[in-house]
Write an enzyme that holds these catalytic residues in place. Structure first.
Site, PDB file in Angstrom:
ATOM      1  N   TYR A   1     -16.465  57.311  90.342  1.00  0.00           N
ATOM      2  CA  TYR A   1     -15.042  57.430  90.640  1.00  0.00           C
ATOM      3  C   TYR A   1     -14.549  58.797  90.177  1.00  0.00           C
ATOM      4  O   TYR A   1     -14.137  58.991  89.030  1.00  0.00           O
ATOM      5  CB  TYR A   1     -14.241  56.330  89.959  1.00  0.00           C
ATOM      6  CG  TYR A   1     -14.674  54.923  90.290  1.00  0.00           C
ATOM      7  CD1 TYR A   1     -15.464  54.639  91.405  1.00  0.00           C
ATOM      8  CD2 TYR A   1     -14.308  53.858  89.475  1.00  0.00           C
ATOM      9  CE1 TYR A   1     -15.864  53.346  91.700  1.00  0.00           C
ATOM     10  CE2 TYR A   1     -14.706  52.559  89.760  1.00  0.00           C
ATOM     11  CZ  TYR A   1     -15.488  52.311  90.875  1.00  0.00           C
ATOM     12  OH  TYR A   1     -15.879  51.030  91.141  1.00  0.00           O
TER      13      TYR A   1
ATOM     14  N   PRO B   1     -11.186  42.346  95.726  1.00  0.00           N
ATOM     15  CA  PRO B   1     -10.866  40.926  95.562  1.00  0.00           C
ATOM     16  C   PRO B   1      -9.667  40.442  96.358  1.00  0.00           C
ATOM     17  O   PRO B   1      -9.427  39.239  96.430  1.00  0.00           O
ATOM     18  CB  PRO B   1     -10.586  40.819  94.056  1.00  0.00           C
ATOM     19  CG  PRO B   1     -10.033  42.163  93.698  1.00  0.00           C
ATOM     20  CD  PRO B   1     -10.802  43.142  94.543  1.00  0.00           C
TER      21      PRO B   1
ATOM     22  N   GLY C   1      -6.126  43.963 100.749  1.00  0.00           N
ATOM     23  CA  GLY C   1      -4.706  44.038 100.441  1.00  0.00           C
ATOM     24  C   GLY C   1      -3.811  43.506 101.523  1.00  0.00           C
ATOM     25  O   GLY C   1      -2.613  43.710 101.515  1.00  0.00           O
TER      26      GLY C   1
END
Length: 280
Positions: A57, A204, A208
């Site tokens: 990241y 998860p 969205g």
């Protein structure tokens, strides 16, 4: 159904089940950096005790930001990171980096960036197909034995790969793509349940946009005066006691919405309806 609570990663490292994924905290300006720092700090204020980052990241930039925001770390806060990739100047912009010397170097870099003496949960971002599995995990086991790493996890693995890895070293967590509408890795989740291994689903919240993809999710959200995102997270928490969702965002309002999912309680009938809802 009870949705929240805590989980002991590796049997002893207790965290709140709903954590925070820091991947989106990659600012491109001073103003954006201040906002990202505020999001990370607000997550901890809201009681989050598991923050997930990775070398990939921003090639260390995300780890630097997490440390800037949260160090000195409050007692009980777990910073998990991932290694196993290196940046390149051509092609996809990255390569697998699972050779023992490379993994050791990345762990040392992560310790420095995160300002830690020990990484309580270190995950192998991907298995390197060019390095024998015992060599990769053997290197991480050595780092654990030296005290630089507390527990070892894997990311994006199959049931067979998880089984092979466990023959080399204790595995405390698995981080695979998984959400209410995408349950491809259900067999891996079940294997984690059987072994008491933490399962950290990435992505998860079904991109969205759960409500737009499923009228059922939107209906349950309306019934419980919650948002579709909260329903998607609440379902994960109710679906398995080993699931530790780590939703990420760079927006405080979205963060507060995500954390609010802990308070959502699905009835059995609502849980069953949602469980029947998934992408064909």
């Amino acid at each position: 159904m009870t949705a929240s609570g805590t989980f002991r990663i590796g049997g002893d490292l207790e965290v709140r089940r709903l954590g925070f994924g820091a991947m989106h905290l990659l600012p491109d300006s001073a103003e954006a950096r201040a906002a990202c720092l505020a999001v990370a700090r607000r997550a901890v204020e809201l009681g989050v005790t598991l923050v997930d980052t990775a070398h990939m990241y921003g090639w260390g930039a995300n780890e630097d930001l997490v440390a800037e925001a949260l160090h000195p770390y409050p007692e009980g806060l777990v910073i998990a990171t991932k290694v196993g990739f290196r940046r390149t100047s051509s092609g996809e912009g990255w390569r697998h980096a699972g050779a023992p010397d490379d993994l050791r170097a990345q762990v040392d870099e992560a310790l420095r960036r995160l300002r830690l003496d020990r990484i309580e949960l270190l995950q192998l971002h991907r298995l390197d197909p060019g390095v024998p599995l015992p060599d990769q995990l053997g290197a991480l086991r050595e780092l654990r034995d030296e005290g630089k790493v507390g527990r070892i996890g894997l990311s994006e693995v199959s049931v067979a790969e998880l089984s092979a890895a466990r023959a080399v070293v204790d595995i405390a967590s698995v981080q695979n793509r998984y959400n209410l509408l995408d349950r491809e890795h259900e067999p891996v989740l079940k294997a984690c349940e059987a072994a008491g291994i933490a399962f950290l689903p990435w992505r998860p919240v079904a991109w969205g946009n759960s409500g737009a993809m499923s009228a059922e999710i939107a209906a349950v959200a309306k019934e419980l005066d919650a948002t579709p995102t909260q329903i998607a997270l609440a379902w994960l928490l109710a679906h398995s006691p080993v699931i530790l969702p780590i939703p990420g965002t760079a927006n405080i309002a979205h963060l507060e919405e995500n954390v609010g999912a802990e308070a959502v309680r699905l009835g059995q009938e609502q849980y069953d309806r949602l469980s029947r809802t998934k992408i064909p």
